[in-house]
Design an enzyme around this catalytic site. Structure first.
Site, PDB file in Angstrom:
ATOM      1  N   ASN A  70     -13.850  16.249 -26.983  1.00  0.00           N
ATOM      2  CA  ASN A  70     -14.316  14.903 -27.366  1.00  0.00           C
ATOM      3  C   ASN A  70     -15.000  14.262 -26.163  1.00  0.00           C
ATOM      4  OD1 ASN A  70     -11.037  14.986 -28.457  1.00  0.00           O
ATOM      5  ND2 ASN A  70     -12.716  15.221 -29.904  1.00  0.00           N
ATOM      6  N   ASN A 107     -14.791  22.262 -33.267  1.00  0.00           N
ATOM      7  CA  ASN A 107     -13.675  22.215 -32.315  1.00  0.00           C
ATOM      8  C   ASN A 107     -13.287  20.754 -32.112  1.00  0.00           C
ATOM      9  OD1 ASN A 107     -11.894  22.292 -30.182  1.00  0.00           O
ATOM     10  ND2 ASN A 107     -13.021  23.866 -29.066  1.00  0.00           N
ATOM     11  N   ASP A 108     -12.345  20.297 -32.924  1.00  0.00           N
ATOM     12  CA  ASP A 108     -11.941  18.890 -32.929  1.00  0.00           C
ATOM     13  C   ASP A 108     -11.501  18.374 -31.570  1.00  0.00           C
ATOM     14  OD1 ASP A 108     -12.147  17.901 -35.614  1.00  0.00           O
ATOM     15  OD2 ASP A 108     -10.539  19.249 -36.165  1.00  0.00           O
ATOM     16  N   THR A 109     -11.100  19.264 -30.686  1.00  0.00           N
ATOM     17  CA  THR A 109     -10.388  18.828 -29.490  1.00  0.00           C
ATOM     18  C   THR A 109     -11.282  18.594 -28.279  1.00  0.00           C
ATOM     19  OG1 THR A 109      -9.946  21.089 -28.719  1.00  0.00           O
ATOM     20  CG2 THR A 109      -8.369  20.121 -30.279  1.00  0.00           C
TER      21      THR A 109
END
Length: 802
Positions: free
Chosen positions: A497, A493-495
């Site tokens: 952070n 899940n790149d988002t």
């Protein structure tokens, strides 16, 4: 509302109107030369890297009615003036009597009738070709003879695609065109940036004499460019200007005078748009594809090539939508995504910000391994060559230069500069490849690590097996306060952070899954000591996970640097995340009772009629601490949207628990074939999976976007073929372990594996979801696995479930 239908026999989707809700596309050629073409004939083409060697100027953000990249005009003499028609509808926008766009296997065929003119255009790139071919056939359906001309048009981009938008001084000064006259009266219009003259030249030609041409956009449109693509002023002149542009907005318009065409008379034309690094050498190929018979043969070769891939796995189930998807469209999407990664689409614009993703491509290759394993080898090696010596990985790379970057992870100082999951995915891919092929020698291939010295020389290389071992070692050595692997800048899940020190349950599960794969691989290689070592590592991580990641009714998703959980009932927003539940089962970390509770929670909180949401409830406001996830409104993308990539993991998890009815229900909810009747909500192509659908917290619930290039394709193909149908390759044989709806009487599969063909009939007389009572091949009984035959023969298999 419907915008088309599936032609199962031809393996096509037929679009029946040019006015689809958004552009619908098809891919032609490959990264070596190719791109995509939309349902109104506009093409975006490149040769190699679409950021560094783009050919056509196609801008997806333009209105759908505008000209984009390529088109075709048909001109008919009308007294003292000329009537213009375009068979692609845009940009002239005349009413049409009939219109179809056949989205085929590596080609698109357009058939339209507008104002009594019937046109058929087939567009494709030959195998190993360096040009796009358009085979054009125009028939006069009017009652009288007409005077006709055909004018194909292309507008060029600067080869460095981004400079087209951010340097309006330099780019137009470099763009030039010239015409090559041939002895037979034919012409080729060359176009290039000045510094690429003689080394990288675009060319546009045909198999008929060109009466006249234009290479400057402003001259073609007329009135200093204030004319329009809908009605170019130059086409009201008898001839074009024959101007060879030496700067400016380069294009190619080639006017072909077809003469008088009688009622029901037909004329044909073949055009080629290509690129050459040596024009003299390319003349042989150019001349070859001026021959109608050779063009037709090249088209048949493209179809045959695609069919050879698809025929490796064919199924007949009681569900016609599944049959279509597995047999044709899902398999083809896997191969297209393998070819293009996230490099070039209507949504990933190929302008240099994003290359080939380490994580993305590793997963894409997993889908392609079961279709055409030989095509995955080169890309696996490229991916592995961007792994660092410490076992972590660069986030993305550009295949033409093999330069790699850390992606967005370098942007924030208080975040880690690596992604915590990237390096683990390629291990699943390599193991999948070896299971499919039996090619254990591949593991011995030596591949460099990405690290370079000051002179740019490689510091160290290792076997592919060594690369995989270092992947595991890196994760084992990078764990947080709870013993759970660090998040890094992000996981899958790149988002999300979070600042340094955060831990990810996803990375723990992916690590566990790879450990299971490596244990099996080591045993197959008879390296028992290494297998035992990985077993200990697996048990240790499973215990940590069991102790720290259970939240009561589901598994939590993260711990931040201060030990606060995310994806927990303690949170007001983002209480539950899908991946923490499904991957707990894929990794084997979840015990039976917790696995059942976790998946029931998915069903209760995350399942919608259009698919499984990624999380719930959405974050309602931007929070820089969490990162990109909160830049979306609730229900969009990773913030509670239906991110389809995560859905097949839920399906696989349900099959592992024996829940065939629920697994297939989830499968059907996102099967795009089933969306064909509800396109007003879905909008994107019903013949491929999109990346995302807006979730039920969004007012446009059910809207799809970002189609074609998505890891959804690979994982849905695996979910269908290996887990619902249960035909799963292993090192020593072919596992047969279906998990299907109880109502099914059975199904048939033809599976080509390691040079043998298995014709598998599965019967379900007791209407169970899971369980094999008997397994028989060629009259011989087996337990749960068919042997590797590798004999080039057909073997008949009978499976009785019970």
């Amino acid at each position: 509302m419907k915008f088309g239908y599936f032609d199962e026999k031809q393996r096509e989707y037929v679009i029946t109107t040019p006015k689809t809700p958004v552009k619908w596309i098809n891919y032609i050629g490959g990264l070596e030369f190719g791109g995509f073409i939309d349902q109104t004939g506009g093409a975006l083409l490149c040769k190699g890297d679409p950021a560094l060697n783009r050919i056509t100027k196609y801008i997806p953000q333009l209105p759908a009615s505008d000209f984009n990249g390529t088109t075709l005009y048909i001109r008919i003499k009308d007294g003292d003036a000329y009537e213009l028609i375009t068979p692609f509808y845009t940009p002239v926008l005349d009413d049409y009597t009939t219109y179809t766009c056949h989205v085929g296997l590596g080609y698109s065929t357009y058939r339209s009738e507008i104002k009594g003119i019937h046109t058929e255009v087939t567009v494709f790139v030959p195998l190993q070709g360096e040009q796009e071919i358009r085979s054009i056939k125009v028939t006069n359906k009017r009652s009288e003879t007409i005077e006709m001309a055909i004018i194909p048009v292309v507008e060029y981009s600067h080869f460095e695609a981004m400079k087209q938008f951010n340097n309006a001084d330099w780019v137009p000064q470099t763009m030039q065109s010239e015409v090559v006259e041939e002895d037979n009266g034919l012409k080729t219009i060359k176009q290039y940036a000045f510094m690429r003259k003689g080394t990288q030249e675009n060319y546009f030609t045909s198999n008929c004499p060109i009466d006249s041409f234009e290479t400057d956009r402003e001259r073609f449109l007329g009135d200093y460019g204030y004319g329009s693509w809908k009605k170019p002023m130059s086409l009201q002149n008898d001839h074009l200007s024959n101007y060879e542009a030496k700067r400016g907005n380069n294009m190619a318009a080639a006017l072909h005078v077809m003469g008088n065409v009688k009622a029901n008379g037909t004329v044909t034309l073949i055009t080629q748009l290509g690129q050459s690094d040596n024009f003299e050498k390319s003349l042989a190929s150019i001349k070859k594809y001026r021959d109608e018979n050779l063009v037709q043969q090249a088209l048949e070769d493209v179809k045959k090539n695609w069919n050879s891939y698809l025929d490796n796995f064919q199924v007949i189930t009681p569900d016609s939508s599944m049959n279509l998807l597995v047999n044709v469209f899902n398999a083809r999407q896997c191969m297209v995504t393998k070819n293009w990664s996230r490099f070039l689409s209507l949504y990933q614009l190929g302008l240099g910000a994003r290359g080939i993703g380490f994580r993305d491509t590793s997963q894409d290759l997993l889908g392609a391994v079961g279709i055409a394993p030989e095509t995955t080898i080169d890309m696996m090696v490229k991916v592995l060559s961007t792994q660092r010596r410490d076992g972590s990985a660069m986030h993305q790379f550009f295949p033409s230069t093999m330069e790699a970057t850390n992606g967005d992870s370098d942007e924030m100082e208080d975040r880690d500069h690596y992604y915590g999951d990237d390096h683990l995915w390629i291990g699943l891919t390599v193991c999948g490849y070896v299971k499919e092929t039996g090619d254990v020698e591949f593991l011995k291939k030596v591949v460099p690590f990405y690290d370079k010295d000051r002179e740019g020389c490689i510091i160290e290389s290792g076997t592919i097996l060594e690369h995989l071992k270092r992947s595991l070692a890196f994760t084992k050595q990078h764990v947080g306060a709870h013993g759970i692997p660090y998040l890094g800048f992000a996981d899958w899940n790149d988002t999300v952070n979070l600042p340094k020190g955060a831990e990810s349950s996803f990375n723990a599960n992916l690590y566990g899954k790879l450990l299971l794969e490596m244990i099996a691989l080591m045993e197959a290689l008879e390296e028992q000591g290494t297998a035992d070592h990985y077993r200990r590592d697996y048990r240790e991580m499973k215990e940590v996970y069991h102790q720290h990641c259970w939240d009561g009714s589901w598994y939590l998703r993260y711990y931040d640097k201060d030990g606060n959980p995310l994806g927990s009932s303690k949170n007001d927003e983002g209480k539950i995340y899908t991946n923490a539940q499904s991957w707990s089962i894929l990794s084997g970390f979840a015990e039976k009772d917790r696995a059942e509770k976790a998946m029931n929670s998915v069903n209760t909180y995350l399942a919608t009629e259009h698919g499984i949401k990624l999380s719930y409830p959405g974050y309602d406001g931007y929070d820089p601490y969490k990162g990109g996830v909160s830049t979306y409104p609730p229900g969009a993308k990773e913030n509670g949207g239906i991110f389809l990539h995560a859905n097949p993991w839920v399906i696989i998890a349900e099959t592992m628990l024996g829940h065939g009815d629920r697994a297939f229900d989830y499968y059907n909810r996102i099967n795009p074939v089933n969306k064909n009747e509800e396109m007003d909500a879905f909008e994107v192509e019903p013949y491929v999976f999109p990346q995302n659908i807006l979730g039920d917290e969004h007012p446009q619930f059910g809207l799809g976007r970002n189609s074609w290039l998505s890891g959804t394709a690979s994982w849905m193909y695996q979910a269908a073929t290996q887990y619902i149908l249960g035909i799963r390759p292993d090192y020593e044989g072919l596992i047969i372990d279906p998990c299907i709806p109880k109502a099914w009487d059975g199904f048939h599969v033809t599976r080509k594996w390691r040079k043998a063909t298995y014709a598998i009939e599965v019967k379900n007389p007791h209407h169970v979801s899971k369980g094999v009572a008997t397994l028989e091949m060629d009259g011989v009984q087996y337990e749960h696995m068919l042997p590797n035959m590798s004999d080039g023969k057909l073997h008949k298999v009978l499976v009785i479930m019970g």
